[in-house]
Design a protein around this motif. Sequence first.
Motif, PDB file in Angstrom:
ATOM      1  N   TYR A   1       0.829  -1.215   0.000  1.00 30.40           N
ATOM      2  CA  TYR A   1       0.000   0.000   0.000  1.00 30.40           C
ATOM      3  C   TYR A   1       0.860   1.260   0.000  1.00 30.40           C
ATOM      4  CZ  TYR A   1      -3.153   3.607   1.720  1.00 30.40           C
ATOM      5  OH  TYR A   1      -3.860   4.767   1.869  1.00 30.40           O
ATOM      6  N   ILE A   2       1.863   1.288   0.874  1.00 25.87           N
ATOM      7  CA  ILE A   2       2.695   2.495   0.997  1.00 25.87           C
ATOM      8  C   ILE A   2       3.624   2.646  -0.204  1.00 25.87           C
ATOM      9  CG2 ILE A   2       4.445   3.650   2.369  1.00 25.87           C
ATOM     10  CD1 ILE A   2       1.690   3.644   3.648  1.00 25.87           C
ATOM     11  N   THR A   3       4.318   1.570  -0.570  1.00 24.93           N
ATOM     12  CA  THR A   3       5.309   1.693  -1.651  1.00 24.93           C
ATOM     13  C   THR A   3       4.653   1.937  -3.004  1.00 24.93           C
ATOM     14  OG1 THR A   3       5.354  -0.731  -1.866  1.00 24.93           O
ATOM     15  CG2 THR A   3       7.032   0.293  -0.471  1.00 24.93           C
ATOM     16  N   VAL A   4       3.547   1.269  -3.280  1.00 23.12           N
ATOM     17  CA  VAL A   4       2.878   1.477  -4.565  1.00 23.12           C
ATOM     18  C   VAL A   4       2.339   2.903  -4.664  1.00 23.12           C
ATOM     19  CG1 VAL A   4       0.903   0.804  -5.982  1.00 23.12           C
ATOM     20  CG2 VAL A   4       2.327  -0.943  -4.938  1.00 23.12           C
ATOM     21  N   SER A   5       1.752   3.403  -3.578  1.00 24.38           N
ATOM     22  CA  SER A   5       1.238   4.785  -3.578  1.00 24.38           C
ATOM     23  C   SER A   5       2.378   5.782  -3.744  1.00 24.38           C
ATOM     24  CB  SER A   5       0.483   5.065  -2.278  1.00 24.38           C
ATOM     25  OG  SER A   5      -0.606   4.191  -2.121  1.00 24.38           O
TER      26      SER A   5
ATOM     27  N   ASP B   1      14.215   7.887  -0.464  1.00 20.62           N
ATOM     28  CA  ASP B   1      15.323   7.105   0.055  1.00 20.62           C
ATOM     29  C   ASP B   1      14.861   6.208   1.198  1.00 20.62           C
ATOM     30  OD1 ASP B   1      14.902   8.861   2.103  1.00 20.62           O
ATOM     31  OD2 ASP B   1      16.721  10.043   1.744  1.00 20.62           O
ATOM     32  N   LEU B   2      15.818   5.496   1.796  1.00 13.59           N
ATOM     33  CA  LEU B   2      15.496   4.557   2.870  1.00 13.59           C
ATOM     34  C   LEU B   2      14.857   5.245   4.061  1.00 13.59           C
ATOM     35  CD1 LEU B   2      18.585   2.158   2.893  1.00 13.59           C
ATOM     36  CD2 LEU B   2      16.250   1.628   2.203  1.00 13.59           C
ATOM     37  N   PHE B   3      15.335   6.465   4.383  1.00 19.73           N
ATOM     38  CA  PHE B   3      14.799   7.169   5.538  1.00 19.73           C
ATOM     39  C   PHE B   3      13.328   7.528   5.326  1.00 19.73           C
ATOM     40  CE2 PHE B   3      19.392   8.017   5.622  1.00 19.73           C
ATOM     41  CZ  PHE B   3      19.677   7.575   6.904  1.00 19.73           C
ATOM     42  N   SER B   4      12.932   7.790   4.082  1.00 26.08           N
ATOM     43  CA  SER B   4      11.545   8.143   3.796  1.00 26.08           C
ATOM     44  C   SER B   4      10.608   6.963   4.033  1.00 26.08           C
ATOM     45  CB  SER B   4      11.417   8.625   2.348  1.00 26.08           C
ATOM     46  OG  SER B   4      12.265   9.726   2.104  1.00 26.08           O
ATOM     47  N   LEU B   5      11.094   5.762   3.786  1.00 30.29           N
ATOM     48  CA  LEU B   5      10.247   4.571   3.905  1.00 30.29           C
ATOM     49  C   LEU B   5      10.653   3.683   5.081  1.00 30.29           C
ATOM     50  CD1 LEU B   5      10.015   3.625   0.120  1.00 30.29           C
ATOM     51  CD2 LEU B   5       8.254   4.703   1.502  1.00 30.29           C
ATOM     52  N   ALA B   6      11.451   4.206   5.980  1.00 31.29           N
ATOM     53  CA  ALA B   6      11.920   3.395   7.106  1.00 31.29           C
ATOM     54  C   ALA B   6      10.758   2.898   7.949  1.00 31.29           C
ATOM     55  CB  ALA B   6      12.893   4.219   7.963  1.00 31.29           C
ATOM     56  N   GLY B   7       9.784   3.760   8.228  1.00 36.71           N
ATOM     57  CA  GLY B   7       8.626   3.357   9.034  1.00 36.71           C
ATOM     58  C   GLY B   7       7.855   2.230   8.388  1.00 36.71           C
ATOM     59  N   THR B   8       7.713   2.297   7.059  1.00 38.57           N
ATOM     60  CA  THR B   8       6.990   1.241   6.337  1.00 38.57           C
ATOM     61  C   THR B   8       7.699  -0.096   6.483  1.00 38.57           C
ATOM     62  OG1 THR B   8       6.243   2.876   4.717  1.00 38.57           O
ATOM     63  CG2 THR B   8       6.125   0.555   4.077  1.00 38.57           C
ATOM     64  N   TYR B   9       9.012  -0.085   6.319  1.00 38.90           N
ATOM     65  CA  TYR B   9       9.767  -1.330   6.429  1.00 38.90           C
ATOM     66  C   TYR B   9       9.715  -1.903   7.842  1.00 38.90           C
ATOM     67  CZ  TYR B   9      11.740  -0.216   1.853  1.00 38.90           C
ATOM     68  OH  TYR B   9      11.905   0.060   0.523  1.00 38.90           O
ATOM     69  N   VAL B  10       9.771  -1.050   8.839  1.00 39.13           N
ATOM     70  CA  VAL B  10       9.735  -1.518  10.231  1.00 39.13           C
ATOM     71  C   VAL B  10       8.391  -2.164  10.539  1.00 39.13           C
ATOM     72  CG1 VAL B  10       9.731  -0.775  12.631  1.00 39.13           C
ATOM     73  CG2 VAL B  10      11.463   0.108  11.065  1.00 39.13           C
TER      74      VAL B  10
END
Length: 636
Positions: A285-289, A501-510
């Motif tokens: 949901y997060i990455t596709v959006s 970057d990774l910091f932008s999506l860090a919450g999603t990955y966690v």
Amino acid sequence: MASLDKIFFLLGLLCVLILPERTSSVALNSSVVDYGCEGCLQGQTIVAMYLANDYTINEAAKLKMESMGLTYDCNDPVKAVPECFAYSNWNKGVVGDLSNRIFSKLGAKVIVKTKANFTSQSKALYDGPSSFTRCVYEVAVKNVDVCIGNFWETNERRRLATFTSSFDLDAMFLVSAPKNGVGSGSTSDFNPSDLLAIFKPFTPAVWGITVAFFFATAVFMWILEAGIDTVNENFSHEDDQRWSISGFLMSLWLSFMGYVGGSHAHTATRWPSRMILLGYGFLLYITVSSYTANLASFMVNKASVPSLINSIADTGKKGVNVCVLDAMATLLYNFVPQEQVVGFDVIGPAIEGIYSGRCGAVVIGRDYYKQYILAEKISFNVCKDPSDTKGYEKCQNPAISSTKIELDCKCKDLTKDPTECTQDCPDYRKYCELLTIADSTFQVSVPTGFPVAREFVDHISAAIVNFRLDGTIDRLFKQYIDEKFVPVCTSNAESDSLALDLFSLAGTYVISGGLMVIGLVLGVIETFVKKKQASDSSDSNSQKEEEVPTGVARRGFEPEKEKRQELKELGMMDVDNDENGSVKKDIQLLSQKMSEILQELKDLKFQTENIQAKGSNHVADGGLVIASRMNDHRTG
């Protein structure tokens, strides 16, 4: 007499109490001065030095010199005409118009000077390239009372002279050369690198982590759902193999299809699997959006190109020199290493520094940015002599002439567009390829005013404040800048920093990773519990079998054995299948025989009814028929 003395004493005391208040009031009234009044400087003389540029224009002198076949230049003592030295003629441009209004309001007599009147005193004190800074020195040594131009109020200049109230706050812009260099051509042409444009919304690190999640999801779902003890439509159980390679490949394919489709494609039959799909679904949901939104930005900005730098900090990291007006050089030292700052006399040659290879970026004021970068409706001179190390407006060698740069020129054949006559207009709108860098760490604005002698600072400042409050200054900027210099270029830089970057999506990955780990832990616990229950059940059944007496067990099997024997006698069970036949075949045979029996019974019933109808004499014959039928079934 004593009474008279007392009277005088009281009168004196009263005067002491009253007169100071009256004197103070008179002193206060006499100190209040309206510095912005009409004709405040009537009868006084102000020596003003005008620095001609696009802000300060003498239209009368320009027309006069052109009629004489001369290039307009009031700064040249040889070419200067009398019209150059009448303040009322300096009435065009934002600064020229404003100064004309100020002097007319104050009523002072104005003696005009230009750069042609620079003195040796200022030359001895300042040998830099900025004529504006040199004019400030002229005020400091009292050769002039005020300098007329768009002067940035810098620390260096403030130490030399007082400044009026500012009439503008000039914002600085950072402009960069394209990554592939100036003159590299249009970006609308196809480039093989465009094939990889679909991957630009994410950085390589983000793509790597996202693909790792695809593999992790595939492995987890394969482990939990591909066992032989589960029934899942996603996985086959060929040869009763648990976790076959084909099952893993199917799980991997489903994982990638989930990202392409925007929703997970696996089927979950257990709660641990559902928890893993919840984490995977959140990631999708997060990455596709995010990918869709960022890709749209990249596609909309397709016309933009990568810039040489993406921020002011990149100049130091990449060793890129920055061109700037000399007056702003010290301010830029806060952002750029000093050895990478290249100072210039005027803004045109500073921008040309990008094309001469002296720098890769330029810092420019807001209005200059509109004139040179966006509108390109301007012309100027620059020294292009290869042996000249400065590249200023005029060559260091007086014998060498400067080159005229015309950003907005016309072809000799007026029927042609400037793009069709590159020989006539080689510099036509060439700055359109330069890129503006949006950098939140470089937010610099500099006040703009006039350096002035102390005895006139209050009057001129008061006039500026009045013109600012009544909207005159805003109207002048609109008239001479906004309406005159209409943008013809877009200056958009495609920055690598736009990619998430990774910091932008860090919450999603966690969050996604945490949910998947929880699901995997639940799967391990569930498997352990099932094995424990199966082990306990097996032990319990064994114990029960041991407790059953032999006679009871034998009696329990005897009825079943008798039933099977009867089926054999009736021909409803094959003898060969007694021990080795499949249960499925017996059931099919039994079902077939039962259907035949039911049909025969119906036929016999019908015949019996007919016999009864004919008479009792035929009863015996009917019995014989039934007996004959039953005997046929036994032998068949």
